[in-house]
Scaffold this motif. Structure first.
Motif, short mmCIF file in Angstrom:
data_model
loop_
_atom_site.label_atom_id
_atom_site.label_comp_id
_atom_site.label_asym_id
_atom_site.label_seq_id
_atom_site.Cartn_x
_atom_site.Cartn_y
_atom_site.Cartn_z
N HIS A 216 40.33 39.90 30.83
CA HIS A 216 41.04 40.20 32.07
C HIS A 216 41.84 41.43 31.70
O HIS A 216 42.70 41.35 30.80
CB HIS A 216 41.95 39.02 32.45
CG HIS A 216 42.66 39.18 33.75
ND1 HIS A 216 42.58 38.23 34.75
CD2 HIS A 216 43.48 40.14 34.23
CE1 HIS A 216 43.32 38.60 35.78
NE2 HIS A 216 43.89 39.77 35.48
N CYS B 156 39.69 31.76 33.18
CA CYS B 156 40.46 32.90 32.68
C CYS B 156 41.93 32.50 32.59
O CYS B 156 42.55 32.19 33.61
CB CYS B 156 40.28 34.10 33.62
SG CYS B 156 41.35 35.51 33.20
N HIS C 151 41.46 39.51 39.34
CA HIS C 151 40.69 39.56 38.10
C HIS C 151 39.85 40.82 38.01
O HIS C 151 39.15 41.20 38.94
CB HIS C 151 39.77 38.33 37.99
CG HIS C 151 39.06 38.27 36.67
ND1 HIS C 151 39.65 37.76 35.55
CD2 HIS C 151 37.83 38.68 36.30
CE1 HIS C 151 38.81 37.85 34.55
NE2 HIS C 151 37.69 38.40 34.97
N CYS D 106 44.21 34.60 34.81
CA CYS D 106 44.13 34.21 36.23
C CYS D 106 44.96 32.95 36.47
O CYS D 106 45.65 32.83 37.49
CB CYS D 106 42.68 34.00 36.66
SG CYS D 106 41.74 35.53 36.86
#
Length: 142
Positions: free
Chosen positions: A98, A4, A46, A7
């Protein structure tokens, strides 16, 4: 969970033009902004979509959105208003899974430049834009 990018930005392993940070929320400039100052706010923890986002974190996103909106209005960006936008799910054009809140500065009469921004999506000086917002969010130094 797959890789991600948000992230990675939150943990500092991927670069971003950070404009806001608190314990739970991170704000940074969109790499393809509709308008200069277009900011993304994410929970550091997340949550792929609204179903995974706790009401508490969702509330914190909107509180941060209010701060960014005020900074966009009070700074030299001089927004007359803002759009707060959440794309939730592929059908709603969510491209990074996300949860995030877009804060897009708006100016009176900007419909044509906004439409052009949707096509071109760039800010020619993101470091300067980020510095403007950070300075406004920090307020006067004592």
């Amino acid at each position: 969970m797959t890789e991600c990018i948000f992230c990675a930005i939150a943990d500092g392993s991927s670069p971003a033009h950070i404009v806001y940070e608190d314990t739970d929320i991170l704000g940074f400039l969109d790499i393809r902004p509709v308008r200069p100052g277009h900011t993304l706010l994410i929970p550091k923890k997340h949550a792929a979509d609204l179903a995974e986002l706790s009401p508490e974190l969702g509330g914190k996103l909107f509180v941060a959105g209010q701060s960014i909106a005020a900074a966009l209005r009070a700074s030299s960006i001089a927004a007359d208003g803002v759009n707060l936008l959440v794309n939730d799910g592929r059908a709603a054009f969510q491209s990074v899974f996300h949860s995030h809140l877009h804060v897009v500065p708006r100016h009176h009469g900007d419909k044509l430049t906004l439409a052009r921004g949707l096509l071109t999506r760039r800010d020619n000086d993101m470091p300067a834009t980020a510095a403007i917002l950070r300075a406004q969010l920090e307020g006067p130094r004592r």
